[in-house]
Design an enzyme around this catalytic site. Structure first.
Site, PDB file in Angstrom:
ATOM      1  N   GLY A   1      52.311  34.590  38.664  1.00 25.15           N
ATOM      2  CA  GLY A   1      52.392  35.832  39.624  1.00 25.15           C
ATOM      3  C   GLY A   1      53.902  36.089  40.225  1.00 25.15           C
ATOM      4  O   GLY A   1      54.173  36.927  40.977  1.00 25.15           O
TER       5      GLY A   1
ATOM      6  N   CYS B   1      44.099  62.536  22.762  1.00 25.24           N
ATOM      7  CA  CYS B   1      43.258  63.458  23.428  1.00 25.24           C
ATOM      8  C   CYS B   1      42.646  62.932  24.627  1.00 25.24           C
ATOM      9  O   CYS B   1      41.539  62.456  24.800  1.00 25.24           O
ATOM     10  CB  CYS B   1      42.248  64.270  22.551  1.00 25.24           C
ATOM     11  SG  CYS B   1      43.117  64.870  21.216  1.00 25.24           S
TER      12      CYS B   1
ATOM     13  N   TYR C   1      51.708  42.470  28.622  1.00 27.86           N
ATOM     14  CA  TYR C   1      50.622  43.269  28.680  1.00 27.86           C
ATOM     15  C   TYR C   1      50.786  44.707  28.080  1.00 27.86           C
ATOM     16  O   TYR C   1      50.151  45.536  28.632  1.00 27.86           O
ATOM     17  CB  TYR C   1      49.951  43.452  30.220  1.00 27.86           C
ATOM     18  CG  TYR C   1      49.814  41.791  30.883  1.00 27.86           C
ATOM     19  CD1 TYR C   1      49.045  41.048  30.325  1.00 27.86           C
ATOM     20  CD2 TYR C   1      51.029  41.391  31.692  1.00 27.86           C
ATOM     21  CE1 TYR C   1      48.882  39.948  30.890  1.00 27.86           C
ATOM     22  CE2 TYR C   1      50.876  40.136  32.051  1.00 27.86           C
ATOM     23  CZ  TYR C   1      49.959  39.276  31.779  1.00 27.86           C
ATOM     24  OH  TYR C   1      49.784  38.015  32.108  1.00 27.86           O
TER      25      TYR C   1
HETATM   26  C1  LIG Z   1      47.452  36.315  33.531  1.00 29.32           C
HETATM   27  C2  LIG Z   1      47.377  34.748  34.076  1.00 29.32           C
HETATM   28  C3  LIG Z   1      48.540  34.234  34.114  1.00 29.32           C
HETATM   29  C4  LIG Z   1      49.777  34.726  33.807  1.00 29.32           C
HETATM   30  O1  LIG Z   1      50.154  36.052  34.867  1.00 29.32           O
HETATM   31  P1  LIG Z   1      51.629  36.699  34.966  1.00 29.32           P
HETATM   32  O2  LIG Z   1      51.488  37.509  36.171  1.00 29.32           O
HETATM   33  O3  LIG Z   1      51.738  37.387  33.698  1.00 29.32           O
HETATM   34  O4  LIG Z   1      52.811  35.645  34.978  1.00 29.32           O
HETATM   35  C5  LIG Z   1      48.656  32.895  34.638  1.00 29.32           C
HETATM   36  N1  LIG Z   1      47.364  32.116  34.865  1.00 29.32           N
HETATM   37  C6  LIG Z   1      46.282  32.814  34.742  1.00 29.32           C
HETATM   38  C7  LIG Z   1      45.102  32.078  34.840  1.00 29.32           C
HETATM   39  C8  LIG Z   1      46.129  34.061  34.103  1.00 29.32           C
HETATM   40  O5  LIG Z   1      45.213  34.641  34.132  1.00 29.32           O
END
Ligand SMILES: *Cc1c(COP(=O)(O)O)cnc(C)c1O
Length: 416
Positions: A218, A328, A356
């Site tokens: 996060g 489109c 992503y």
């Molecule tokens: C997607 C995800 C992450 C990575 O999140 P980021 O925001 O890209 O760092 C980490 N742990 C889990 C369980 C995830 O699903």
């Protein structure tokens, strides 16, 4: 990576193309490990779903990372990239018991996020070490698309269900070796993170055989000017101190684990597109590029703002553009964006295209997914070929439609 090198890559490999800077990935990795140098043991598990090219995974391995995976296919990719099963954690959501059992059999660390599977898995495999994904109900960010720790989220087992977890663990005698949380992709401030961590520590006290505590990810990276970036250094200092103190209380040195995706690869990526058409309308000037949400969906899916530069005319007079794609469907990458004057045939670069972006690309409009290039030691390496028409047809099964046979009802056909 210099813009001149990017322009050269667009010429050499064609457009659209994703370009990743290995050095930038290494810098981010090293920043994270340096920030947590004071903890007993740190494990960084790269979240494969952010950017899952096998060469990127190999680079992560070289840096010393493990992997965080969410599907058995990601596990297989990790194994194919040379990772040991032990350095892969499996953190799926809503997958079948069979898939979890298969991954466990491979030797990966299992992370379970619901009571039903926890009970079934624990009953059948009490000896297999299992990590539990907790939902601490912390609202990080504010966008419910990416804040997965809050009360309505489908992720994790609620902290309010700890008594139920404990009952299952006691009844099955299963082996819980880790506690995990992942509160979403937009932790805005360190205090929120530390607050959630306290909940995790409280939870951890219930389990006697822990080896690690996984704080998920996060971490925020800046996308546009003025965006907040997680201050990793400050978080490292504060969380390390608290973590070491907790280990003392717990009576055992534990491993602190993270699973960043975006933090490691977002800024390392650039997406290069060619301007097909500059279209003046009554209200705006559209720059139409040879891409769309089939290649980069984040602006339309999350409203993400990717910075856009004109590599072909960096010194040009700045004008306002709406940058849109060629599929489109409404596929607006940017509205009213100030970009140096765009001419047809110019190459534009989208920033923050590492995480992503390619991994969410599709074949919508039967377009090819782009090529991927990794710049390593100053040299551009093709790490994924652009798709071809064979890829579009692959797996499609053609039916031979023949005119319907009319059944004859006359007796002539019957031979006695
Ligand atoms: C997607 C995800 C992450 C990575 O999140 P980021 O925001 O890209 O760092 C980490 N742990 C889990 C369980 C995830 O699903």
């Amino acid at each position: 990576m210099q813009d001149s090198q990017l322009l050269q890559i667009a010429q050499d490999f064609g457009s659209p193309v994703y370009v990743y800077d290995a050095e930038r990935i290494a810098t981010q990795y090293n920043r994270l490990t340096a920030a947590f140098k004071d903890v007993n043991q740190l494990k960084v598990n790269y979240a494969v779903k952010a950017l899952s090219n096998i060469s990127v995974l190999k680079l992560m391995k070289q840096l010393g990372a493990g992997l965080d995976t969410v599907s058995i296919q990601e596990v297989q990719l990790g194994l194919a990239a040379g990772f040991n099963a032990e350095s892969i954690i499996f953190t799926p959501n809503g997958v079948s018991l069979e898939e979890i059992e298969t991954v466990a059999k491979l030797g990966c660390q299992i992370n379970i996020d619901n009571l039903s599977i926890l009970e079934q898995f624990g009953t059948k495999h009490p000896k297999t070490p299992v990590c539990i994904r907790i939902n601490p109900h912390v609202m990080a960010g504010g966008n419910t698309n990416i804040s997965v720790g809050h009360i309505d989220s489908k992720f994790g087992i609620s902290i309010h269900q700890i008594p139920h977890i404990l009952r299952i663990v006691e009844n099955t005698k299963m082996n819980i070796n880790g506690i995990h949380m992942h509160t979403g992709s937009d932790i805005l401030d360190i205090d929120v993170f530390l607050y959630a961590s306290e909940i995790l520590f409280e939870t951890a006290k219930h389990f006697k055989n822990l080896e690690f505590i996984d704080f998920g990810s996060g971490f925020k990276v800046p996308y546009k000017a003025g965006d907040i970036e997680t201050n990793i250094e400050e978080l490292g200092e504060k969380l390390s101190t608290r973590f070491n103190q907790f280990c003392k209380e717990y009576g055992k040195p534990l491993t602190l684990a993270f699973e960043p995706g975006k933090f490691l690869v977002s800024e390392a990526g650039q997406f290069l597109v060619n301007v097909n058409v500059v279209k003046q309308t009554t209200s705006t000037v559209f720059a139409q590029v040879d891409s769309g949400f089939n290649h980069l969906i984040r602006p339309m899916l999350y409203g993400s703002q990717h910075d856009i530069r004109n590599l072909s005319n960096p010194e040009g007079r700045e004008r306002f553009y709406s940058v849109v794609g060629y599929i489109c469907e409404t596929d607006t990458f940017a509205n009213n964006r100030r970009i140096s004057e765009i001419n047809e045939g110019d190459i534009l670069a989208f920033s923050n295209a590492g995480a992503y972006c390619y991994s969410m690309a599709s074949n919508y409009n039967s377009r090819y997914r782009p090529a991927e290039v990794l710049v390593y030691n100053g040299e551009a390496h093709l790490i994924r070929q652009r798709e071809t028409f064979e890829d579009i047809l692959k797996n499609q099964v053609e039916i031979d439609f023949k005119p319907k046979k009319v059944k004859s009802t006359t007796k002539q056909n019957i031979t006695l």
